[in-house]
Design a protein around this motif. Structure first.
Motif, PDB file in Angstrom:
ATOM      1  N   LYS A 750       0.857  -1.178   0.000  1.00 50.88           N
ATOM      2  CA  LYS A 750       0.000   0.000   0.000  1.00 50.88           C
ATOM      3  C   LYS A 750       0.900   1.236   0.000  1.00 50.88           C
ATOM      4  CE  LYS A 750      -3.344   2.548   2.832  1.00 50.88           C
ATOM      5  NZ  LYS A 750      -4.083   2.572   4.123  1.00 50.88           N
ATOM      6  N   ILE A 751       0.634   2.145  -0.941  1.00 52.36           N
ATOM      7  CA  ILE A 751       1.443   3.348  -1.079  1.00 52.36           C
ATOM      8  C   ILE A 751       0.580   4.550  -0.719  1.00 52.36           C
ATOM      9  CG2 ILE A 751       2.767   4.791  -2.672  1.00 52.36           C
ATOM     10  CD1 ILE A 751       3.176   2.228  -4.373  1.00 52.36           C
ATOM     11  N   GLU A 752       1.100   5.398   0.164  1.00 50.92           N
ATOM     12  CA  GLU A 752       0.380   6.617   0.536  1.00 50.92           C
ATOM     13  C   GLU A 752       1.343   7.791   0.427  1.00 50.92           C
ATOM     14  OE1 GLU A 752      -2.750   7.081   3.849  1.00 50.92           O
ATOM     15  OE2 GLU A 752      -0.915   7.939   4.715  1.00 50.92           O
ATOM     16  N   VAL A 753       0.927   8.797  -0.337  1.00 53.50           N
ATOM     17  CA  VAL A 753       1.738   9.995  -0.551  1.00 53.50           C
ATOM     18  C   VAL A 753       0.981  11.191   0.007  1.00 53.50           C
ATOM     19  CG1 VAL A 753       2.808  11.501  -2.256  1.00 53.50           C
ATOM     20  CG2 VAL A 753       2.788   9.022  -2.619  1.00 53.50           C
ATOM     21  N   THR A 754       1.650  11.949   0.871  1.00 51.14           N
ATOM     22  CA  THR A 754       1.058  13.162   1.431  1.00 51.14           C
ATOM     23  C   THR A 754       1.908  14.352   1.025  1.00 51.14           C
ATOM     24  OG1 THR A 754       0.238  11.920   3.331  1.00 51.14           O
ATOM     25  CG2 THR A 754       0.285  14.312   3.533  1.00 51.14           C
ATOM     26  N   VAL A 755       1.267  15.384   0.477  1.00 54.83           N
ATOM     27  CA  VAL A 755       1.980  16.572   0.028  1.00 54.83           C
ATOM     28  C   VAL A 755       1.315  17.794   0.646  1.00 54.83           C
ATOM     29  CG1 VAL A 755       2.828  17.852  -1.962  1.00 54.83           C
ATOM     30  CG2 VAL A 755       2.376  15.399  -2.178  1.00 54.83           C
ATOM     31  N   ARG A 756       2.098  18.617   1.289  1.00 56.93           N
ATOM     32  CA  ARG A 756       1.576  19.851   1.877  1.00 56.93           C
ATOM     33  C   ARG A 756       1.962  21.043   1.000  1.00 56.93           C
ATOM     34  NH1 ARG A 756      -0.604  18.904   6.745  1.00 56.93           N
ATOM     35  NH2 ARG A 756       0.008  16.988   7.834  1.00 56.93           N
ATOM     36  N   ASN A 757       1.280  22.151   1.242  1.00 56.78           N
ATOM     37  CA  ASN A 757       1.472  23.353   0.435  1.00 56.78           C
ATOM     38  C   ASN A 757       1.224  23.041  -1.042  1.00 56.78           C
ATOM     39  OD1 ASN A 757       2.072  26.053  -0.071  1.00 56.78           O
ATOM     40  ND2 ASN A 757       4.243  25.621  -0.427  1.00 56.78           N
ATOM     41  N   PHE A 758       0.190  22.255  -1.277  1.00 55.90           N
ATOM     42  CA  PHE A 758      -0.127  21.824  -2.642  1.00 55.90           C
ATOM     43  C   PHE A 758      -1.274  22.655  -3.191  1.00 55.90           C
ATOM     44  CE2 PHE A 758      -2.073  19.389  -5.993  1.00 55.90           C
ATOM     45  CZ  PHE A 758      -1.009  18.757  -6.622  1.00 55.90           C
ATOM     46  N   THR A 759      -1.095  23.240  -4.345  1.00 57.31           N
ATOM     47  CA  THR A 759      -2.168  24.022  -4.982  1.00 57.31           C
ATOM     48  C   THR A 759      -2.301  23.601  -6.435  1.00 57.31           C
ATOM     49  OG1 THR A 759      -0.630  25.804  -5.601  1.00 57.31           O
ATOM     50  CG2 THR A 759      -1.798  26.020  -3.495  1.00 57.31           C
ATOM     51  N   TYR A 760      -3.534  23.578  -6.883  1.00 58.31           N
ATOM     52  CA  TYR A 760      -3.791  23.293  -8.299  1.00 58.31           C
ATOM     53  C   TYR A 760      -5.074  24.000  -8.722  1.00 58.31           C
ATOM     54  CZ  TYR A 760      -3.960  20.758 -12.736  1.00 58.31           C
ATOM     55  OH  TYR A 760      -3.974  20.434 -14.067  1.00 58.31           O
ATOM     56  N   SER A 761      -4.898  25.172  -9.297  1.00 59.78           N
ATOM     57  CA  SER A 761      -5.993  25.890  -9.951  1.00 59.78           C
ATOM     58  C   SER A 761      -7.110  26.330  -9.023  1.00 59.78           C
ATOM     59  CB  SER A 761      -6.584  25.017 -11.073  1.00 59.78           C
ATOM     60  OG  SER A 761      -5.567  24.621 -11.943  1.00 59.78           O
ATOM     61  N   SER A 762      -6.793  26.625  -7.787  1.00 55.59           N
ATOM     62  CA  SER A 762      -7.837  27.110  -6.885  1.00 55.59           C
ATOM     63  C   SER A 762      -8.385  28.453  -7.350  1.00 55.59           C
ATOM     64  CB  SER A 762      -7.284  27.226  -5.460  1.00 55.59           C
ATOM     65  OG  SER A 762      -6.141  28.081  -5.439  1.00 55.59           O
ATOM     66  N   LYS A 763      -7.565  29.267  -8.027  1.00 54.18           N
ATOM     67  CA  LYS A 763      -8.011  30.587  -8.489  1.00 54.18           C
ATOM     68  C   LYS A 763      -9.050  30.477  -9.604  1.00 54.18           C
ATOM     69  CE  LYS A 763      -3.640  32.872  -7.328  1.00 54.18           C
ATOM     70  NZ  LYS A 763      -2.477  33.633  -7.861  1.00 54.18           N
ATOM     71  N   VAL A 764      -8.993  29.396 -10.366  1.00 59.50           N
ATOM     72  CA  VAL A 764      -9.921  29.242 -11.494  1.00 59.50           C
ATOM     73  C   VAL A 764     -11.351  29.177 -11.017  1.00 59.50           C
ATOM     74  CG1 VAL A 764     -10.582  27.708 -13.400  1.00 59.50           C
ATOM     75  CG2 VAL A 764      -8.174  28.135 -12.914  1.00 59.50           C
ATOM     76  N   MET A 765     -11.568  28.618  -9.828  1.00 62.04           N
ATOM     77  CA  MET A 765     -12.922  28.392  -9.345  1.00 62.04           C
ATOM     78  C   MET A 765     -13.491  29.575  -8.568  1.00 62.04           C
ATOM     79  SD  MET A 765     -13.268  25.570 -10.736  1.00 62.04           S
ATOM     80  CE  MET A 765     -14.926  25.290 -10.176  1.00 62.04           C
ATOM     81  N   VAL A 766     -12.720  30.682  -8.488  1.00 57.46           N
ATOM     82  CA  VAL A 766     -13.196  31.872  -7.778  1.00 57.46           C
ATOM     83  C   VAL A 766     -14.231  32.592  -8.649  1.00 57.46           C
ATOM     84  CG1 VAL A 766     -12.544  34.097  -6.827  1.00 57.46           C
ATOM     85  CG2 VAL A 766     -11.040  32.125  -6.515  1.00 57.46           C
TER      86      VAL A 766
END
Length: 997
Positions: A750-766
């Protein structure tokens, strides 16, 4: 009882009695009929009304009843009221009303009626009809591959294979439909039928079959997937394609095709071995003949074609060398099969009737228009393969368990693209998800833009192939210049990259999911998705939205112009697959341009893909998951397969991706495999934690792609991520976090990847900010003279960027002081308002106003015309095609005509009509057979005719010929044709229009 003694047809009389038998309920009616009602399973019912009362109860060959037991029937309960008989089965009440004798199904869980007959069954010696209540927001789907349509509300469809492959043609005859109200019906018959979903009466659906026996299955479910899964319970699950079928296929005639030399400048010349040739039917001018193995001229052989694909670096996966010809030389076919398989190409055989299959034949293509379930079973048995497959160019209900449908339209025109998109989507909605159409069609061609645009969107379908040697133009991916060849090659590479995704969709289709699906499957809450307003778009599974280029509109630089591009889902982010540009959902985009290499394809936010060998690519948004299916592509997939579940959760700026242990196994599955993970992102994240079975694994971060590629494990922030096959076309790159993990035991890891300070296109949905500083527009204007059936022009005073809301859908990308909205529905009211846009700020909305589009011209076309002729018609081009209002059908005479033996066509209307014009639509393949000298006479009684127009001279060209008939009243019109441009006479359509009221 309502009796019609002239045609011996009557309504079912009142319910007079009922009894519970061993495995069915028996119902008696006042008109003497007896019916049997069966409960096969939860939400699957059967009603048989046999006028002869034989009740053999044997279903058609496409229905499988052996799997059902009597348990659901035994658990049912019945009670009688003063006016009805109510049968309880699970959460459903099946109600048989006493008078009138109608049936309804009530869902106790939702506390609403799923379906209800509006009036009693109508019974006759040659046909039976059922009448259903149709609600305002109820939409209908199914009926087989109805080319050009997938949503049938307000339309009449034929359940009859008519051998028409273009717009309006019925490729597969499937007596099954379903409604978004949550029910479907499957008629147990092989007889033809007509389903009127509100064309005649918008509140009634009328279902008629040419069968005196009424034998009907009723299916109830909450979702389209549930209804299709129950359809499969009755008819069989769709076959899982062998993996080689997900590659590129070629079908050609290497038995009888003749070639003659040509100059390179000739438009339809084909380059073979640095020389140019034309296909010919004239043996005297031919210099070479096709063959399977080079028995005649090697460079015209099927083997040479395989070699040409290889030389062009366009991998070929499957091949039919005798398309359209009944090949009889088994030894030559066997030799070809050996060569093909040695080149990694799987060979198939085309045949019309029974045929002996040569050794090592991988699959068979049946051209039998009367193909039955027993035929497909026999063909599969004859194929000595672990996973046999039958291809067919026509179909019936239930064939999805044995066969896939592939066909070729005339092709070579823009219209066929939109027609085939709707047709293939409709096939999926009819329980036949494995269907495909030939790239660039069968006969037309010669337009490189249409060829490449057709190849592009079909690369996002499971069956990608071309059919060659049927017309004057070659259909191969390398038939045009180097630019077109390279684009086709790139899309084939992308198609290969998506093979695992397509294969998973095929496996999921066996449980009721769709491969090519309309927008409402993924976005069921948007009413417009159930209509054809954006019907030229489709989704491949739930993750990819494809919007094919369907016309030749271009800007000054030769790029395709795209308006009316709808991306659904107000809370959904969409990403251009090639450039990474991001769009907010829930709106229509306009004034977009796409160069030839760029097909509008959008990835839905949250999508998870496996590009093969555990190479996972994720577009994070919200919570999403994918279950990826795999097997070895050939063996028993019922028991030998594996599944991998991958989840993605983006919560604010914390991303968690989990790859669970693989479940299941199959022969030759690699126990240990490496894993690659690509996470699309906007900026460099930090604090990446990778856990293997809950243990943190330290990974090195690499600063260059070369170093990362050489490492066994590691992390790399890639600022130049792209689909490599399209790098030559654009410089725009995407950003992605890439993680590589060494081989591990996939069944226990089982592989689990955690990434902090991750952003992807949050501004597009504003959402845009409403500003009081920006003045709202004054009432925009619509020029009434520019309103058509499908468009209107909106104008406003201030030249600026605006947003327009039409029927609650937001339209963006509109600049200047006017814009034409097109692809609209005729005779429809559109409620509109507008606001100005400055950056991310908008003005207040204008006041609401409305526009009603005009009636379409076809609304005034006279239907149900009786036509007669003094000449016979060719078998596959009957006289009925002349007035069927289907532009894809074509009528042809059997005999030639002459001035002293002219052709007479007599058109008789049901009533005396006030006419406006007659339109002659010529054939679109060539212009051999166009009338050039005609006369017209009219009659008010159908017997006595008065000459109206004498010896009109028409040119043999592609233009429609119009004869004005203003104020002419007629019961019949006689058209006399003295000469044509060829020995025969042919036409797509002759249409009579009544005067506008």
């Amino acid at each position: 009882m309502i009796q019609d003694t002239q045609i011996n047809r009557h309504q079912l009389g009142a319910l007079t009695g009922a009894s519970k038998c061993d495995n069915y309920y028996e119902l008696h009616f006042a008109t003497g009929e007896v019916a049997h009602f069966y409960i096969l399973a939860d939400g699957i019912f059967r009603l048989i009304l046999d006028p002869e009362q034989n009740f053999t109860e044997q279903p058609a060959s496409f229905i499988q009843l052996a799997k059902f037991d009597n348990n659901a029937f035994e658990r049912s309960q019945v009670r009688a009221t003063n006016d009805s008989l109510i049968i309880h089965s699970g959460n459903y009440q099946v109600i048989f009303w006493q008078k009138p004798a109608i049936m309804s199904i009530f869902d106790e869980t939702l506390h609403r009626t799923r379906m209800s007959q509006s009036s009693p069954l109508e019974l006759g010696t040659e046909q039976t009809s059922e009448f259903l209540v149709q609600n305002k927001n109820e939409f209908y789907f199914g009926g087989g591959l109805q080319n050009g349509y997938f949503s049938h509300k307000g339309r009449k469809i034929q359940i009859k294979h008519d051998q028409i492959t273009g717009d309006g043609g019925v490729v597969t005859q499937v007596p099954f439909f379903w409604s978004n109200a949550g029910y479907g019906e499957l008629r147990n018959t092989v007889q033809s039928g007509t389903y009127d979903f509100g064309q005649k009466n918008h509140s009634v659906t009328t279902l008629t079959h040419q069968d005196q026996l009424f034998d009907n299955f009723y299916l109830v479910g909450n979702t389209p997937q549930e209804l299709l899964a129950k359809f499969y319970q009755l008819t069989g699950k769709p076959v899982l394609l062998p993996k080689y079928m997900l590659g590129l296929g070629h079908l050609g005639n290497f038995c009888t095709t003749l070639w003659q030399p040509s100059a390179a400048s000739v438009r339809n010349a084909t380059k073979i071995n640095n020389n140019f040739y034309l296909r010919t039917r004239n043996e005297n001018s031919a210099s070479g003949k096709a063959s399977l193995n080079g028995e005649e001229n090697y460079h015209f052989s099927a083997r040479a074609m395989i070699d040409r694909y290889k030389a062009m670096h366009i991998p070929l996966s499957w091949f039919v060398p005798n398309y359209g010809v009944q090949a009889t030389n088994e030894q030559a076919l066997a030799f070809f099969n050996d060569y093909a398989l040695n080149q990694g190409v799987h060979p198939g055989l085309w045949h019309e009737e029974d045929a002996t299959l040569p050794a090592k034949t991988a699959f068979t293509y049946s051209n039998n228009p009367n193909l039955t379930a027993s035929d497909t079973e026999k063909l599969k048995t004859e194929l000595q393969r672990k996973r046999p497959l039958v291809l067919s160019n026509s179909g019936f209900a239930g064939m999805q368990k044995d066969a896939a449908i592939i066909y070729g339209d005339v092709g070579g025109n823009w219209e066929s693209i939109a027609t085939q998109v709707a047709g293939l989507v409709g096939s999926n909605l009819s329980g036949q998800p494995l269907a495909g159409a030939a790239v660039d069609g069968l006969l037309g061609g010669g337009n490189a833009q249409i060829n490449v645009r057709d190849f592009e969107w079909k690369a996002f379908t499971p069956l990608l192939f071309n059919i060659d040697d049927q017309g004057d133009f070659s259909k191969t991916p390398f038939a045009y210049n180097r630019k077109i060849t390279e684009i086709n090659r790139a899309y084939l590479q992308l198609h290969s990259r998506l093979k695992n995704y397509l294969y998973t969709l095929n496996a999921q289709a066996r449980e009721g999911n769709l491969i090519l699906q309309p927008l409402f499957i993924a976005f069921p809450d948007e009413r417009t998705n159930y209509t054809e307003q954006f019907g030229t778009e489709f989704m491949l599974g739930n993750n990819l939205l494809i919007a094919p280029i369907t016309n030749g509109r271009e800007d000054e630089e030769g790029n395709s112009r795209k308006d009316n591009l709808y991306l659904p889902g107000k809370h959904t982010m969409w990403i251009d697959l090639f450039t990474g540009e991001k769009y907010a959902g829930g709106r229509v985009y306009n004034n977009l341009t796409y160069p030839t290499w760029h097909l509008p394809v959008f990835v839905r936010g949250g999508s998870i893909f496996d590009f093969g060998k555990r190479d996972y690519v994720i577009y994070p948004q919200g919570n999403s998951q994918a279950e990826i299916y795999d097997d070895d592509g050939l063996t028993d997939f019922e028991h030998n397969y594996c599944k991998t579940q991958v989840t993605s959760k983006l919560d604010e700026e914390k991303l968690t991706v989990t790859i669970n242990p693989v479940k299941g196994e199959y022969p030759d599955l690699e126990a240990e495999q490496a894993t690659n993970l690509t996470l699309l992102c906007d900026s460099y994240p930090d604090n990446v934690i990778v856990k293997i079975n809950d243990q943190i694994v330290p990974l090195q971060v690499y600063g260059s792609l070369d170093a990362f590629n050489l490492a066994h494990e590691g992390i790399f922030y890639n600022t130049n991520y792209s689909l490599a096959e399209f790098d030559q076309y654009h410089d725009q790159k995407q950003k992605a976090l890439q993680i590589k993990l060494a081989s591990r035991e996939i069944a226990t890891t089982k592989i689990e990847v955690t990434v902090r300070n991750f952003t992807y296109s949050s501004k597009v949905m504003v959402h845009s900010i409403t500003s009081g500083i920006i003045p709202s527009p004054k009432l925009p204007s619509v020029d009434s003279s520019k309103i058509t059936a499908h468009s209107f022009e909106l104008a406003w005073s201030q030249a600026d960027e605006v947003q327009v809301e039409i029927n609650n859908i937001l339209y963006e990308g509109i600049k200047g002081n006017s814009f034409t909205f097109h692809e609209l529905t005729p005779n429809t009211r559109y409620i509109i308002r507008m606001r100005y846009v400055v950056g991310n700020r908008v003005s207040e909305w204008s006041d609401l106003f409305g526009v009603i589009t005009k009636h379409a011209a076809e609304d005034y076309a006279i239907q149900e015309i009786t036509v007669s002729s003094n000449c016979d018609s060719k078998p596959h081009h009957p006289l009925a095609y002349l007035t069927d209002l289907k532009m894809a059908s074509e009528w042809q005479t059997e005999q030639s005509i002459a001035p002293d033996k002219p052709l007479e066509l007599t058109f008789t209307f049901n009533d005396i009509e006030k006419l406006s014009r007659m339109t002659f639509v010529p054939r679109n393949i060539d212009h051999e057979g166009d009338p050039t000298d005609i006369s017209l006479a009219v009659s008010t009684d159908g017997e006595n005719y008065n000459l109206y127009a004498e010896h009109l001279k028409w040119r043999a060209d592609s233009k429609n010929k119009v004869v004005g008939l203003r104020d002419v009243r007629a019961k019949a019109v006689r058209l006399t044709i003295y000469q044509s441009s060829g020995p025969l006479v042919a036409a797509r359509e002759i249409i009579f229009f009544r005067a506008k009221r």
